[in-house]
Enzyme design. Sequence first.
Site, PDB file in Angstrom:
ATOM      1  N   GLU A 249       0.334   2.427   9.448  1.00  0.00           N
ATOM      2  CA  GLU A 249      -0.161   2.096   8.099  1.00  0.00           C
ATOM      3  C   GLU A 249       1.070   1.829   7.250  1.00  0.00           C
ATOM      4  OE1 GLU A 249      -3.311   1.802   7.345  1.00  0.00           O
ATOM      5  OE2 GLU A 249      -4.245   2.728   9.091  1.00  0.00           O
ATOM      6  N   CYS A 283       0.760   2.498  -1.750  1.00  0.00           N
ATOM      7  CA  CYS A 283       0.784   1.323  -0.875  1.00  0.00           C
ATOM      8  C   CYS A 283      -0.195   0.268  -1.374  1.00  0.00           C
ATOM      9  CB  CYS A 283       0.473   1.726   0.541  1.00  0.00           C
ATOM     10  SG  CYS A 283      -1.016   2.711   0.655  1.00  0.00           S
ATOM     11  N   GLU A 385       7.506  -5.393  -1.859  1.00  0.00           N
ATOM     12  CA  GLU A 385       6.901  -4.187  -2.406  1.00  0.00           C
ATOM     13  C   GLU A 385       7.932  -3.466  -3.282  1.00  0.00           C
ATOM     14  OE1 GLU A 385       6.333  -0.899   0.404  1.00  0.00           O
ATOM     15  OE2 GLU A 385       4.308  -0.739  -0.397  1.00  0.00           O
TER      16      GLU A 385
END
Length: 487
Positions: A249, A283, A385
């Site tokens: 993940e 996330c 990110e």
Amino acid sequence: MLQNLIGKMIIDGAVVAARSPTVEVANPSTGEIIGVVGIASADELERAVRAARAAFRPWADLPAKARSLHLHNLGDAIAADADAMARLMTLEQGKPVNEARGEILKLAETCHFYAEEAARIHGETIPNDSTDFDSTVVREPIGVVGAITPWNYPAELVGWKLCGALAAGCTIVIKPAEITPFTALAIGAKCIEAGIPAGVVNVITGPGSVVGQALVEHKGVDKIAFTGSSAVGLKIQQSATSVKRMALELGGNCPMVVTASADLDAAVAGAARRSFRNCGQICIAINRIYVARSVYDAFVAKLAQAADALRVADGLADPSADLGSMASAEPLAKTRAHLNDAVAKGARLLAGGAAPEGAAFAKGHFFRPTVLADCTHEMLVMTEETFGPIVGVAPFDTLAEAVQKSNDTPYGLASYVYGKDADEIRYLSRRLDYGNVAVNTVDAGIINAPYGGRKQSGVGYEHGREGMLEYMNFKHIRVRYDLPEGA
Ligand code: NAP
Ligand code: MG
């Protein structure tokens, strides 16, 4: 609670003293050292994996109902101590106490959800070409799981793995992030308190590059369940020394699309929540927003106002603050780098852009929620990110352009749409190349439905029934029958 966990690991059903308790853990709001944890040696890792191996068969062979009861008991034990566990999390992670308590209660809910799934592990019967055969598919637990987790949700990200694995009949060795180990140790201690048999849940500590890597390379570990950055996820995939199952993940760069038909105030409220909650260290945080040109100016002005209205404070002293401290210097430095990069390339700074002023903030990793308008894909904030309290906004002219820009990164975790027109909603939600599309809400996930990324955001699913099946092997049993004598 903290005092009993300093310098400890959880191995084979006991809270044990680590051999080399040398990793300092700091309170990110003040810089104070709150305790130390150990760097698991090869021997300590071996003991944890052996304990998990020895516990595996008896745990897997328990009636599903009994495993279910254990998980319910764990959920009850965690919920009963939610206040203390929340304060512990704030102390090491920085998020405001009320938010931390919410996370602990969601962990308890996860225990109860998987307790119920545990009792419903059933297989399938599959038709064959001729009727004298039966094909049955049964599900069996994989074995020993190595779980490696990050620091942004120190309870939930452990919990999804722990509960899915235990429900399936697996045992687990958990390696939490070096900067937030105490929440995981507290969860391990709750497992003991709840009466989960020795060895089923183990927690070892230490830096990922050493202890996490050793867990990945250990031949006695049947599956790695990892949550963290895409770079480390790739390294883990490449560095396993034997074939093992992997769930990864990974990182995201999540877009939001606001169409001309959107309820603008709802879109602004959603954007402010999902861009800045937990200081953007999520996330599935909104990193970038594409807004229909006709409502663009109004949207950015309102979003800047909403960002300015958020209260930043020490999350322990002010449990209901909107933002606490960031978890460490690293994500704060990246936030500043993305801000500088965007401004240098022509973005307009509309809110935030600096740490809050005052002595209370001097030693912590605080930053004001930041809004950047007129962003382009030349800027890092739109393609990488950030993992910080900063969001980039850009206008779009056609929905096709919004889709193209939304899908124009290596990531595919979550995406958000605000719009009232059903045709627009359908067009966007089917074309966004993401594991999650949340429409007119920014709470993308629920525990009952699968959650996972595409592309460089990962492989595998957590949450839902799928989150338990990830810990199971399928076995096909094919039997040929003859007519019984005398039939
Ligand atoms: P990270 O640096 O990748 O670390 C994650 C975990 O891996 C930590 O426990 C870390 O240990 C460990 N680790 C580091 N190097 C390792 C290695 N070579 N072998 C084995 N383990 C290793 O990520 P992070 O900075 O903690 O977390 C932020 C990232 O997580 C973001 O990219 C975010 O998007 C992602 N994330 C994804 C999800 C999702 O569900 N997709 C959810 C939350 C977060 P140490 O910290 O002790 O070094
Ligand atoms: Mg890291």
